[in-house]
Write a protein that holds these residues in place. Structure first.
Motif, PDB file in Angstrom:
ATOM      1  N   VAL A  58       0.999  -1.056  -0.061  1.00 21.20           N
ATOM      2  CA  VAL A  58       0.043   0.113   0.044  1.00 21.20           C
ATOM      3  C   VAL A  58       0.797   1.288  -0.191  1.00 21.20           C
ATOM      4  O   VAL A  58       1.343   1.565   1.049  1.00 21.20           O
ATOM      5  N   ALA A  59       0.724   1.830  -1.154  1.00 18.84           N
ATOM      6  CA  ALA A  59       1.817   3.205  -1.405  1.00 18.84           C
ATOM      7  C   ALA A  59       0.919   4.423  -0.677  1.00 18.84           C
ATOM      8  O   ALA A  59       0.020   4.729  -1.655  1.00 18.84           O
ATOM      9  N   VAL A  60       1.363   4.956   0.215  1.00 14.06           N
ATOM     10  CA  VAL A  60       0.452   6.145   0.641  1.00 14.06           C
ATOM     11  C   VAL A  60       1.238   7.497  -0.050  1.00 14.06           C
ATOM     12  O   VAL A  60       2.277   7.604   0.633  1.00 14.06           O
ATOM     13  N   THR A  61       0.698   8.031  -0.795  1.00 14.10           N
ATOM     14  CA  THR A  61       0.983   9.540  -1.296  1.00 14.10           C
ATOM     15  C   THR A  61       0.075  10.430  -0.892  1.00 14.10           C
ATOM     16  O   THR A  61       0.343  11.625  -1.173  1.00 14.10           O
ATOM     17  N   ASP A  62      -1.101  10.143  -0.520  1.00 12.11           N
ATOM     18  CA  ASP A  62      -2.260  11.457  -0.027  1.00 12.11           C
ATOM     19  C   ASP A  62      -1.734  12.144   0.992  1.00 12.11           C
ATOM     20  O   ASP A  62      -1.171  11.701   2.085  1.00 12.11           O
ATOM     21  N   ALA A  63      -1.558  13.484   0.869  1.00  6.52           N
ATOM     22  CA  ALA A  63      -0.990  14.247   1.844  1.00  6.52           C
ATOM     23  C   ALA A  63      -1.654  14.129   3.239  1.00  6.52           C
ATOM     24  O   ALA A  63      -0.860  14.302   4.112  1.00  6.52           O
ATOM     25  N   GLU A  64      -2.939  14.380   3.342  1.00  8.68           N
ATOM     26  CA  GLU A  64      -3.446  14.164   4.571  1.00  8.68           C
ATOM     27  C   GLU A  64      -3.216  12.771   5.137  1.00  8.68           C
ATOM     28  O   GLU A  64      -3.021  12.874   6.414  1.00  8.68           O
ATOM     29  N   LEU A  65      -3.354  11.674   4.528  1.00  8.31           N
ATOM     30  CA  LEU A  65      -2.890  10.617   5.328  1.00  8.31           C
ATOM     31  C   LEU A  65      -1.564  10.298   5.662  1.00  8.31           C
ATOM     32  O   LEU A  65      -1.130   9.654   6.703  1.00  8.31           O
ATOM     33  N   ARG A  66      -0.537  10.791   4.820  1.00  9.54           N
ATOM     34  CA  ARG A  66       0.850  11.111   5.229  1.00  9.54           C
ATOM     35  C   ARG A  66       1.082  11.809   6.437  1.00  9.54           C
ATOM     36  O   ARG A  66       1.984  11.600   7.296  1.00  9.54           O
ATOM     37  N   ARG A  67       0.272  12.942   6.540  1.00 11.30           N
ATOM     38  CA  ARG A  67       0.355  13.636   7.580  1.00 11.30           C
ATOM     39  C   ARG A  67      -0.204  13.013   8.903  1.00 11.30           C
ATOM     40  O   ARG A  67       0.413  12.890  10.198  1.00 11.30           O
ATOM     41  N   PHE A  68      -1.367  12.209   8.908  1.00 17.82           N
ATOM     42  CA  PHE A  68      -1.853  11.427   9.876  1.00 17.82           C
ATOM     43  C   PHE A  68      -0.940  10.466  10.413  1.00 17.82           C
ATOM     44  O   PHE A  68      -0.670  10.190  11.605  1.00 17.82           O
ATOM     45  N   ILE A  69      -0.100   9.866   9.610  1.00 20.33           N
ATOM     46  CA  ILE A  69       0.686   8.781   9.792  1.00 20.33           C
ATOM     47  C   ILE A  69       1.862   9.400  10.520  1.00 20.33           C
ATOM     48  O   ILE A  69       2.548   8.982  11.295  1.00 20.33           O
ATOM     49  N   GLY A  70       2.435  10.390   9.869  1.00 15.00           N
ATOM     50  CA  GLY A  70       3.651  11.064  10.183  1.00 15.00           C
ATOM     51  C   GLY A  70       3.578  11.782  11.565  1.00 15.00           C
ATOM     52  O   GLY A  70       4.563  11.366  12.466  1.00 15.00           O
ATOM     53  N   VAL A 116       6.331   8.940  -0.466  1.00 18.03           N
ATOM     54  CA  VAL A 116       5.829   7.662  -0.309  1.00 18.03           C
ATOM     55  C   VAL A 116       6.000   7.167   0.807  1.00 18.03           C
ATOM     56  O   VAL A 116       7.387   6.669   1.281  1.00 18.03           O
ATOM     57  N   GLN A 117       4.861   6.766   1.797  1.00 19.91           N
ATOM     58  CA  GLN A 117       4.736   5.831   2.758  1.00 19.91           C
ATOM     59  C   GLN A 117       4.286   4.501   2.320  1.00 19.91           C
ATOM     60  O   GLN A 117       3.363   4.247   2.227  1.00 19.91           O
ATOM     61  N   LEU A 118       5.376   3.578   2.052  1.00 20.48           N
ATOM     62  CA  LEU A 118       5.098   2.174   1.457  1.00 20.48           C
ATOM     63  C   LEU A 118       4.904   1.180   2.575  1.00 20.48           C
ATOM     64  O   LEU A 118       5.842   0.937   3.262  1.00 20.48           O
ATOM     65  N   PHE A 119       3.845   0.834   2.895  1.00 15.04           N
ATOM     66  CA  PHE A 119       3.319  -0.172   3.544  1.00 15.04           C
ATOM     67  C   PHE A 119       3.545  -1.638   3.011  1.00 15.04           C
ATOM     68  O   PHE A 119       2.712  -1.809   2.023  1.00 15.04           O
ATOM     69  N   VAL A 120       3.961  -2.526   3.826  1.00 16.80           N
ATOM     70  CA  VAL A 120       4.056  -4.209   3.497  1.00 16.80           C
ATOM     71  C   VAL A 120       3.126  -4.807   4.611  1.00 16.80           C
ATOM     72  O   VAL A 120       3.461  -4.792   5.540  1.00 16.80           O
ATOM     73  N   ALA A 121       2.105  -5.477   3.753  1.00 12.72           N
ATOM     74  CA  ALA A 121       1.337  -6.142   4.511  1.00 12.72           C
ATOM     75  C   ALA A 121       1.187  -7.718   4.108  1.00 12.72           C
ATOM     76  O   ALA A 121       1.793  -8.042   3.016  1.00 12.72           O
ATOM     77  N   GLY A 122       0.827  -8.673   4.921  1.00  6.82           N
ATOM     78  CA  GLY A 122       0.444  -9.844   4.102  1.00  6.82           C
ATOM     79  C   GLY A 122      -0.665 -10.801   4.954  1.00  6.82           C
ATOM     80  O   GLY A 122      -0.900 -10.544   6.006  1.00  6.82           O
ATOM     81  N   TRP A 123      -1.164 -11.808   3.965  1.00  4.27           N
ATOM     82  CA  TRP A 123      -1.864 -12.766   4.435  1.00  4.27           C
ATOM     83  C   TRP A 123      -1.503 -13.266   5.740  1.00  4.27           C
ATOM     84  O   TRP A 123      -0.162 -13.932   5.811  1.00  4.27           O
ATOM     85  N   LYS A 124      -2.049 -13.604   6.600  1.00  5.38           N
ATOM     86  CA  LYS A 124      -2.099 -14.702   7.879  1.00  5.38           C
ATOM     87  C   LYS A 124      -1.966 -15.968   7.439  1.00  5.38           C
ATOM     88  O   LYS A 124      -2.872 -16.480   6.572  1.00  5.38           O
ATOM     89  N   ARG A 168      -7.322   2.469   8.050  1.00  4.98           N
ATOM     90  CA  ARG A 168      -7.313   3.549   7.234  1.00  4.98           C
ATOM     91  C   ARG A 168      -6.707   3.339   5.702  1.00  4.98           C
ATOM     92  O   ARG A 168      -6.874   3.812   4.694  1.00  4.98           O
ATOM     93  N   LEU A 169      -5.859   2.032   5.823  1.00  7.29           N
ATOM     94  CA  LEU A 169      -5.094   1.654   4.538  1.00  7.29           C
ATOM     95  C   LEU A 169      -6.016   0.574   3.821  1.00  7.29           C
ATOM     96  O   LEU A 169      -5.930  -0.083   2.768  1.00  7.29           O
ATOM     97  N   GLY A 170      -7.183   0.153   4.545  1.00  7.10           N
ATOM     98  CA  GLY A 170      -8.320  -0.861   3.964  1.00  7.10           C
ATOM     99  C   GLY A 170      -7.627  -2.227   4.305  1.00  7.10           C
ATOM    100  O   GLY A 170      -8.199  -3.243   3.451  1.00  7.10           O
ATOM    101  N   ASP A 174      -6.895  -9.930   9.048  1.00 10.30           N
ATOM    102  CA  ASP A 174      -6.127 -11.273   8.579  1.00 10.30           C
ATOM    103  C   ASP A 174      -5.051 -10.659   7.380  1.00 10.30           C
ATOM    104  O   ASP A 174      -4.658 -11.577   7.103  1.00 10.30           O
ATOM    105  N   THR A 175      -5.031  -9.262   7.210  1.00 10.87           N
ATOM    106  CA  THR A 175      -3.761  -9.002   6.374  1.00 10.87           C
ATOM    107  C   THR A 175      -3.135  -7.832   6.862  1.00 10.87           C
ATOM    108  O   THR A 175      -3.091  -6.681   6.384  1.00 10.87           O
ATOM    109  N   PRO A 176      -2.599  -7.895   8.189  1.00  7.29           N
ATOM    110  CA  PRO A 176      -2.033  -6.756   8.919  1.00  7.29           C
ATOM    111  C   PRO A 176      -0.586  -6.360   8.240  1.00  7.29           C
ATOM    112  O   PRO A 176       0.069  -7.115   7.613  1.00  7.29           O
ATOM    113  N   SER A 177      -0.350  -5.005   8.636  1.00 11.66           N
ATOM    114  CA  SER A 177       0.774  -4.687   7.994  1.00 11.66           C
ATOM    115  C   SER A 177       2.039  -4.997   8.925  1.00 11.66           C
ATOM    116  O   SER A 177       1.753  -5.363  10.007  1.00 11.66           O
ATOM    117  N   CYS A 178       3.195  -5.214   8.505  1.00 12.42           N
ATOM    118  CA  CYS A 178       4.409  -5.784   9.295  1.00 12.42           C
ATOM    119  C   CYS A 178       5.398  -4.682   8.981  1.00 12.42           C
ATOM    120  O   CYS A 178       6.446  -4.644  10.022  1.00 12.42           O
TER     121      CYS A 178
END
Length: 208
Positions: A58-70, A116-124, A168-170, A174-178
């Motif tokens: 999940v590549a986060v590029t939206d300014a508001e979402l990046r601010r929230f995370i940051g 770009v805040q790139l999140f890596v997630a995966g199936w459990k 917020r990343l959808g 069962d698919t958490p970010s790591c």
């Protein structure tokens, strides 16, 4: 302008591995989506048990979402790093650790500006994330960033507030970010990081 498909294709593999240090000082300039696709595609060539390919990027590029995370990253990171900052007041504290700390603090202070805040997630599987597959994919992405000239680093500190971020990343439970990989154009440069000689850690047949 060089075609994105050709960028990074000529970097020798071992040179890329030896010079792929973390880049934590990044410009706020945008990164083309096609270049993010290219480095994530490299991630998909990582090995996985049974070829399950459990990764989600999940590549986060939206300014508001990046601010929230940051903002949350900064708060939690400064709490996390406080003991090390106290220890660094000792004159005998290693300078290489001071440099790493300064770079990490800089990233935390500017996380909202990272393009770009790139999140890596995966199936459990069997109730646990398949990190044995996700981390090779992450390494591939870091190497691909090195090849195409992007700065990147690996952090898992966001796990302290993943319950706020993952929805917020959808991402479903069962698919958490790591991990998160902040990506942007580097203010610094790639180069060989300080490492012990392989002869200090390599043994044949048994550790003597």
């Amino acid at each position: 302008m060089q075609d994105i498909e050709s960028i990074g294709e000529d970097l020798p593999l071992l040179e890329g591995i030896r010079t792929c240090r973390h880049i934590r000082r990044l410009k706020p300039d945008p990164v083309p989506d096609a270049l993010i696709r290219k480095v994530c595609e490299a991630g998909t060539f990582a090995p996985s048990g049974g070829n399950r390919q459990p990764w989600i990027f999940v590549a986060v590029t939206d300014a508001e979402l990046r601010r929230f995370i940051g903002e949350r990253y900064r708060t939690h990171f400064l709490e996390y790093i406080a003991p090390a900052q106290e220890a660094a007041k000792d004159p005998s504290y290693p300078e290489v650790k001071r440099r790493n700390m300064r770079a990490a603090i800089y990233l935390a202070e500017h996380m909202s500006e990272v393009p770009v805040q790139l999140f890596v997630a995966g199936w459990k599987r069997r109730g646990a994330p398949q990190v044995q597959a996700l981390f090779p994919a992450i390494q591939n992405i870091l190497l691909a960033c090195r090849a195409v000239g992007l700065g990147a680093s690996l952090t898992t500190l966001h796990l302290r507030f993943a319950d706020e971020v993952d929805p917020r990343l959808g991402l479903a439970p069962d698919t958490p970010s790591c991990a998160m990989i902040p990506i942007g154009w580097p203010l610094g440069h790639y180069g060989r990081p300080p490492r012990r000689s392989v002869d200090q850690v390599l043994f044949f047949n048994r550790v003597s």
